[in-house]
Design an enzyme around this catalytic site. Structure first.
Site, mmCIF file in Angstrom:
data_model
loop_
_atom_site.group_PDB
_atom_site.id
_atom_site.type_symbol
_atom_site.label_atom_id
_atom_site.label_comp_id
_atom_site.label_asym_id
_atom_site.label_seq_id
_atom_site.Cartn_x
_atom_site.Cartn_y
_atom_site.Cartn_z
ATOM 1 N N SER A 82 1.587 11.328 13.912
ATOM 2 C CA SER A 82 0.284 10.085 13.326
ATOM 3 C C SER A 82 -1.350 10.093 14.289
ATOM 4 C CB SER A 82 0.655 8.556 14.964
ATOM 5 O OG SER A 82 2.064 8.357 14.858
ATOM 6 N N ARG A 135 13.752 17.249 18.804
ATOM 7 C CA ARG A 135 14.151 18.806 18.556
ATOM 8 C C ARG A 135 13.370 19.944 17.881
ATOM 9 N NH1 ARG A 135 12.551 14.910 12.826
ATOM 10 N NH2 ARG A 135 12.995 13.646 15.190
ATOM 11 N N ASN A 153 2.354 8.028 52.214
ATOM 12 C CA ASN A 153 1.973 8.247 53.202
ATOM 13 C C ASN A 153 0.958 9.684 53.725
ATOM 14 O OD1 ASN A 153 3.638 8.609 54.504
ATOM 15 N ND2 ASN A 153 3.514 6.767 56.007
ATOM 16 N N HIS A 211 15.029 -3.609 52.206
ATOM 17 C CA HIS A 211 15.419 -1.744 52.814
ATOM 18 C C HIS A 211 16.136 -2.313 50.839
ATOM 19 C CE1 HIS A 211 14.698 -2.973 56.437
ATOM 20 N NE2 HIS A 211 14.888 -1.642 56.647
ATOM 21 N N ASP A 226 10.151 12.725 23.452
ATOM 22 C CA ASP A 226 10.196 13.879 23.250
ATOM 23 C C ASP A 226 9.104 15.353 24.518
ATOM 24 O OD1 ASP A 226 12.069 13.780 21.516
ATOM 25 O OD2 ASP A 226 11.092 14.832 19.914
ATOM 26 N N CYS A 240 4.819 6.163 7.301
ATOM 27 C CA CYS A 240 4.133 5.510 5.885
ATOM 28 C C CYS A 240 3.923 7.117 5.424
ATOM 29 C CB CYS A 240 3.104 4.776 6.570
ATOM 30 S SG CYS A 240 1.870 4.350 5.583
HETATM 31 P P1 ADP Z 1 5.289 10.317 15.113
HETATM 32 O O1 ADP Z 1 3.536 10.503 15.257
HETATM 33 O O2 ADP Z 1 5.661 10.269 15.948
HETATM 34 O O3 ADP Z 1 4.953 12.264 15.723
HETATM 35 P P2 ADP Z 1 5.465 10.604 11.899
HETATM 36 O O4 ADP Z 1 5.115 12.414 12.166
HETATM 37 O O5 ADP Z 1 6.822 10.440 11.426
HETATM 38 O O6 ADP Z 1 6.032 10.665 13.405
HETATM 39 O O7 ADP Z 1 3.895 10.076 11.547
HETATM 40 C C1 ADP Z 1 4.424 8.882 11.178
HETATM 41 C C2 ADP Z 1 2.970 8.703 10.483
HETATM 42 O O8 ADP Z 1 1.869 9.856 10.454
HETATM 43 C C3 ADP Z 1 3.707 8.891 8.951
HETATM 44 O O9 ADP Z 1 4.108 7.823 8.805
HETATM 45 C C4 ADP Z 1 2.432 9.091 8.180
HETATM 46 O O10 ADP Z 1 2.144 8.032 7.917
HETATM 47 C C5 ADP Z 1 1.197 9.781 9.316
HETATM 48 N N1 ADP Z 1 1.087 11.200 9.169
HETATM 49 C C6 ADP Z 1 2.070 12.393 9.624
HETATM 50 N N2 ADP Z 1 2.248 13.499 9.651
HETATM 51 C C7 ADP Z 1 0.782 13.142 8.159
HETATM 52 C C8 ADP Z 1 -0.223 14.508 8.001
HETATM 53 N N3 ADP Z 1 0.004 15.295 7.989
HETATM 54 N N4 ADP Z 1 -0.627 14.052 7.049
HETATM 55 C C9 ADP Z 1 -1.565 12.290 6.851
HETATM 56 N N5 ADP Z 1 -0.562 11.317 7.543
HETATM 57 C C10 ADP Z 1 0.900 12.007 8.343
#
Ligand code: ADP
Length: 746
Positions: free
Chosen positions: A107, A196, A522, A650, A152, A75
């Site tokens: 996230s 990555r 065990n 088994h 990962d 997002c």
């Molecule tokens: P992951 O959580 O798997 O590392 P992402 O890096 O794509 O995946 O992050 C998922 C979502 O978290 C992004 O699409 C964004 O909405 C939010 N997000 C990621 N980094 C930030 C940030 N630095 N500031 C605010 N929101 C963030």
């Protein structure tokens, strides 16, 4: 009333559903209200129907499903303050200021940002008249419990993140399959796996599949001409009879100048330098998909419960925690500290400071890489000094456990590499009594890393009377300096007997190392034994299938699992499949329990339940057998459900070992060799069993293990996993106090 929201965000990871189910049901069990936020931060920004109360039934029947039922998204709006303002408004409209955020680094960074801006966002919302001042005042802080969900495994603060174990399952089964075709055609395959910024998957897959070369971001080849080195290892392998070669490349692999190393580049190098047909397989998104492994289901379940407990205990005071599994303990780590550590690793990688990146990944990662480096060698190091060599006997003992062959292979290769010679005895201690076996050299264990069963053979034979003379003679004739026993309790007991008889038989005055390998889990001195993870996955897959078979009927299944006098498989199987009830030998059962359970099932089916699963450990009660319980339930539940029984038998001891069992078998074998080398100059060498307790390797002296066992039953006096029983109980049945419908599935 307490309200707790749960969301999954970023890349999806298997096990997220287990975590969502656990968060929702634990919240409801505590009398609080659970909310799901659909599609990660996108749902938070959109609000409306994307933030919705969830009931007990909303999370039924999802444990076995991959992905996340509440959706995930990336997002961009949330990256802007305006988006976060919308998000805060939508949370408050639903009375939410306590969140469980399941996702990756991004996230959790987003969650921290929202938390740090919370009060200023709320002031702005009050100013703009979007929320009332009282609403802002009643939610002064945003509380967050984070759960790392990322295949990962690139997040600090937890030894393993949700989804990584399942991804390893997908990778190992793909590489096992590729190895078969590579061997048929004498071909090299270059396999690209995800990661990555983190080489975890590549490294662990390398150990688990016995790959020939592995390239990871944290430890680039330290030579400029690494291509020549790789080719010489592969050529050597061919010369000594290897028909297949596998090179694993992490997505983010790079050379020490920071130039990416792609799978295609590796293929080209192999073709140019070896004039050999090489193929590339990019595993891609299959690594993310599919049903979660038993481990990921239980990891999600336990972390979900711990996250809710943390939020409720913090009572709105602005908790900022990462629920981690560190050293086999579930802990509340500080979220910010760990996100900063994660950034430090990324920066170190960017700046090509690989030593720091490797250090920050932790000692386990570094040690695994060192072990891998030895195992991938095509041939052992040269060892001119005869005097330093040990003659080590190795054998399997007890019932077969997946991972026994892996442990033998690792012991042989790591031992031979250090200049020792390894003699493998056939059929456990019987082979020692009869002096039957063979020297195992580097290539004789080729292909042993991945196969189930015991190639050397194993048996449950205790040593007594005349056996002692025979074993002493074998040790003398073979001039053994040390012994490695890989197996279960009968193996430990036999080793102990030799140890106790040292005064009578000088031949027994050698160090012995026991490596725990039994599906029953065990054994004293080890929280987990090799083989238990594979058996657990077999149980979970079988129960998934059994459940599917009952789509059209109203049925209760009584499923009997192994474990002898130890309920580990039954309890962990119950957690991972969401069974209604589990019978453990540690608890026993009486007629009153059975009566209550029948009533619980009848009431559930009357309210709409269509399927019930009861897991019964084989030794939970000698009278109330699986047959007895099935007949009793059939009779009592006649009008509401049918009953079927299933004794898994088994199949639980067979099958290819899971990645976890392969990795543990390898690590324990490495520890065994190191230990024996330390003991060689000891005038009174100590015999031990090796294990992992609280995340550290432990060497428990053999003379102590008897004290750690319950005499009457073959199980340790202290069993850590028994503490998980309340979670299994809570999630299986709704709390009647809060009037939730009990007629729903797992
Ligand atoms: P992951 O959580 O798997 O590392 P992402 O890096 O794509 O995946 O992050 C998922 C979502 O978290 C992004 O699409 C964004 O909405 C939010 N997000 C990621 N980094 C930030 C940030 N630095 N500031 C605010 N929101 C963030």
């Amino acid at each position: 009333m307490n309200r707790i929201g749960v969301m999954t965000s970023g890349g999806d990871a298997p096990g997220m559903n287990a975590a969502v189910r656990s968060v929702v049901r634990t919240t409801l069990d505590k009398g609080a209200q659970a909310y799901a936020i659909y599609n990660g931060y996108q749902g938070m920004v959109d609000g409306g129907s994307k933030i919705t109360p969830f009931s007990w039934a909303d999370v039924g029947g999802i444990l076995h499903r991959g992905g996340t039922i509440i959706g995930t998204a990336r997002c961009n709006a949330f990256r802007e303050r305006a988006g976060r303002l919308e998000a805060a408004a939508n949370l408050l409209k639903n009375g939410l200021s306590k969140l469980v955020v399941i996702g990756g680094n991004g996230s959790l960074t987003g969650a921290l940002l929202l938390q740090s801006e919370w009060s200023s966002l709320l002031s702005e919302l009050v100013e703009k008249g979007i929320i009332l001042a009282e609403t802002a005042q009643s939610h002064p802080h945003l509380s967050i419990a984070g759960i790392a969900g990322s295949i990962d495994n690139d997040l600090p603060g937890t030894d393993i993140s949700l989804g990584a174990d399942t991804a390893l399952h997908r990778i190992t089964s793909a590489i096992d399959a590729i190895t078969d075709t590579a061997a048929s055609h004498q071909r090299t395959f270059v396999v690209e796996v995800m990661g990555r910024n983190c080489g975890y998957l590549a490294l662990m897959a390398g150990i688990a599949t016995a790959a020939d070369w592995v390239l990871i971001p944290e430890s680039p080849p330290n030579l400029d001409a690494w291509e020549d080195k790789m080719c010489s290892v592969l050529t050597h392998g061919r010369k000594i009879g290897k028909r297949d070669s596998i090179v694993i490349v992490a997505e983010g692999a790079q050379d020490r100048h920071g130039n990416p190393i792609s799978a295609e580049y590796v293929r080209q190098v192999l073709e140019d330098k070896l004039q050999e047909d090489a193929r590339v397989t990019i595993l891609g998104h299959v690594q993310r998909g599919g049903s979660p492994s038993a481990f990921d289901r239980n990891l999600g379940t336990i972390k979900g419960t711990r996250a809710v407990e943390a939020l409720i205990e913090a009572n709105g005071s602005g908790l900022s925690a990462l629920i981690g599994l560190v050293a086999n303990q579930f802990i509340r780590a500080d979220l910010k500290t760990n996100i900063e550590k994660s950034e430090a690793i990324h920066n170190a990688l960017k700046e090509k400071d690989f030593a720091t990146a490797m250090k920050l990944r932790g000692p386990g990662f570094k040690e695994s890489f060192a072990t891998l480096r030895t195992l991938v060698r095509a041939t052992p190091h040269e060892h001119p000094k005869e005097s330093s060599k040990l003659r080590i006997g190795v054998l399997n003992a007890g019932a077969p456990a997946p991972g026994m062959n892996t442990a033998i292979r690792a012991a042989v290769r790591l031992g031979v590499d250090r200049g020792h010679s390894l003699f493998g005895f056939y059929n456990g201690f019987k082979g020692m009594i009869e002096n039957q076996g063979e020297f195992l050299d580097w290539m004789s264990v080729n292909g042993w890393a991945t196969t189930g069963g015991s190639n050397l053979g194993t048996c449950r034979h205790l040593i007594e009377g005349r056996d002692l003379y025979a074993v002493a003679r074998t040790i003398e004739e073979r001039e053994l300096d040390a012994l490695i026993v890989i197996g279960g309790w009968s193996g430990y007991q036999a080793a102990q007997t030799l140890n106790e008889q040292r005064l009578n038989f000088p031949a027994f005055d050698i160090p012995i190392v026991c490596i725990p390998a039994t599906i029953d889990n065990n054994l004293p001195g080890a929280e987990l034994s090799v083989g238990a993870d594979t058996a657990l996955n077999v149980i979970v897959e079988a129960v998934d299938r059994i459940k599917q078979s009952a789509v059209a009927s109203r049925r209760v299944f009584v499923v009997e699992v192994m474990g002898a006098d130890c309920g580990y498989l039954a309890l962990m199987g119950s957690l991972a499949t969401g069974s209604e009830r589990v019978y453990l030998p540690e608890e026993g059962m009486d007629l009153g329990d059975l009566r209550k359970d029948v009533d619980m099932l009848i009431s559930g089916f009357r309210q709409g339940k269509r399927l019930g699963v009861i897991l019964r450990n084989e030794n939970s009660n000698p009278t109330y057998t699986t047959g007895f319980i099935s007949r009793l339930f059939e009779e009592e539940g006649r009008e509401t459900f049918e009953v079927r029984r299933s004794i898994l038998g088994h199949i639980q001891q067979g099958g290819h070992p899971t990645p976890f069992d392969r990795i543990y078998a390898t690590r324990f074998a490495a520890k065994a060799i190191t230990y024996l080398e330390q003991q060689v100059d000891n005038s009174e060498p100590e015999s031990i069993c090796v294990g992992m307790i609280n995340g550290s390797y432990r060497y428990t002296p053999l003379h102590e293990i008897a004290r750690q066992m319950e005499k009457e039953f073959n199980r340790p006096k202290v069993q850590w996993w028994l503490d998980l029983r309340p979670i299994a109980r809570t999630l299986a049945q709704p709390n009647p106090q809060f009037n939730h419908n009990s007629g729903v599935g797992d």
